[in-house]
Design an enzyme around this catalytic site. Structure first.
Site, short mmCIF file in Angstrom:
data_model
loop_
_atom_site.label_atom_id
_atom_site.label_comp_id
_atom_site.label_asym_id
_atom_site.label_seq_id
_atom_site.Cartn_x
_atom_site.Cartn_y
_atom_site.Cartn_z
N ASP A 72 0.86 -1.31 0.08
CA ASP A 72 -0.05 0.02 0.10
C ASP A 72 0.78 1.14 -0.05
OD1 ASP A 72 0.99 -0.60 2.53
OD2 ASP A 72 -0.99 -0.88 3.30
N HIS A 127 -7.65 -5.04 9.98
CA HIS A 127 -7.01 -4.85 8.48
C HIS A 127 -5.67 -5.33 8.37
CE1 HIS A 127 -4.95 -0.60 9.24
NE2 HIS A 127 -3.92 -1.54 9.30
C1 F6R Z 1 1.27 -1.36 6.15
C2 F6R Z 1 0.15 -2.25 6.29
C3 F6R Z 1 -0.58 -1.98 7.30
C4 F6R Z 1 0.16 -2.44 8.89
C5 F6R Z 1 -0.54 -2.39 9.97
C6 F6R Z 1 -0.04 -2.90 11.24
O1 F6R Z 1 1.93 -1.58 4.88
O2 F6R Z 1 -0.26 -2.91 5.38
O3 F6R Z 1 -1.67 -3.12 7.29
O4 F6R Z 1 0.82 -3.79 8.45
O5 F6R Z 1 -1.48 -1.21 9.93
O6 F6R Z 1 0.87 -1.58 11.44
P1 F6R Z 1 1.97 -1.62 12.50
O7 F6R Z 1 3.03 -2.90 12.28
O8 F6R Z 1 2.69 -0.43 12.56
O9 F6R Z 1 1.24 -2.02 13.75
#
Ligand code: F6R
Length: 237
Positions: free
Chosen positions: A67, A138
């Protein structure tokens, strides 16, 4: 789903790097799907070390990121292109032209999503997709309610996601409200998925993802139906 329990973020990073290396080292032209965020940072640091130590090469690898925010330029430190260059690409032997991120500044965003899908299709099957998990369940930026069939598309970010990601920005108002994201239909086609989940605050949502109903209200619950998922987590589940 294979579940690997680790004790902390450091071990998660080491274990995840081992899995990445083992999964792609025998593949001539590996295709990798990459995530950003806090969770994979240690994984990427370990991959840089392994590449420098000669344990793995990315010379023939092609990557696609999940993304990108809409409206941020590549040299904006909050853009995911900037994150990937600084956390991984600049430290390994990958060819920059083989690293693909959606262009959140494209004039025609829908066309950008279609071109990304076409390029992925032309490149061939994704060998390994790395995923983090959002507090609302998500994966990539597929927020609750997104169709499981969705391909790469434009999304309006949930307030909860904007709130969660505001820790990377000076003000909450600076967080873009839209992003481009691979769809769940796209992600689920990967041959293998490495899901990384760290921190007690994600314990409730992780339990729903693993043991709850498979529902579009919990996007990551679709992973229950994928035949080859490895979860690395420090959460007791
Ligand atoms: C980022 C992505 C998001 C993150 C998710 C968790 O490319 O695809 O889905 O993986 O928001 O983010 P963190 O690791 O910062 O808790």
């Amino acid at each position: 789903m294979e579940i690997i329990k680790v004790k902390d973020m450091d071990e998660l990073g080491r274990k995840a790097a081992e899995i990445v290396v083992d999964s792609i080292k025998e593949i001539e032209n590996p295709v990798l799907g990459l995530a950003t965020g806090s969770t994979p940072e240690k994984l990427y640091a370990n991959l840089i070390d392994k590449c420098k130590a000669g344990e793995i090469t990315f010379e023939q690898a092609v990557t696609f990121n999940l993304d990108e925010y809409v409206g941020l330029s590549n040299d904006d430190p909050q853009s995911y292109r900037y994150y990937m260059d600084h956390h991984l690409f600049n430290g390994i032997d990958i060819k920059k032209q083989n690293t693909h991120l959606l262009d959140g500044e494209a004039k025609d965003l829908e066309k950008e999503c279609r071109s990304f899908e076409q390029l992925m299709k032309k490149t061939g099957e994704m060998d390994l997709q790395i995923l983090g998990l959002g507090l609302n369940g998500h994966i990539a930026f597929n927020e609750p309610g997104t169709s499981f069939d969705a391909r790469t598309h434009i999304v309006d970010l949930d307030d909860s996601t904007i709130e969660a990601n505001s820790r990377f920005f000076e003000h909450k108002e600076d967080v873009p409200t839209q992003a481009l994201t691979m769809g769940i239909g796209t992600i689920i086609e990967a041959k293998k998925i490495l899901l990384l989940v760290q921190g007690e605050k994600k314990a409730d949502i992780l339990k729903k993802v693993l043991y709850g109903d498979v529902t579009e209200e919990v996007p990551a619950s679709i992973l229950q139906r994928h035949p080859n998922v490895v979860l690395v987590t420090d959460i007791d589940i």
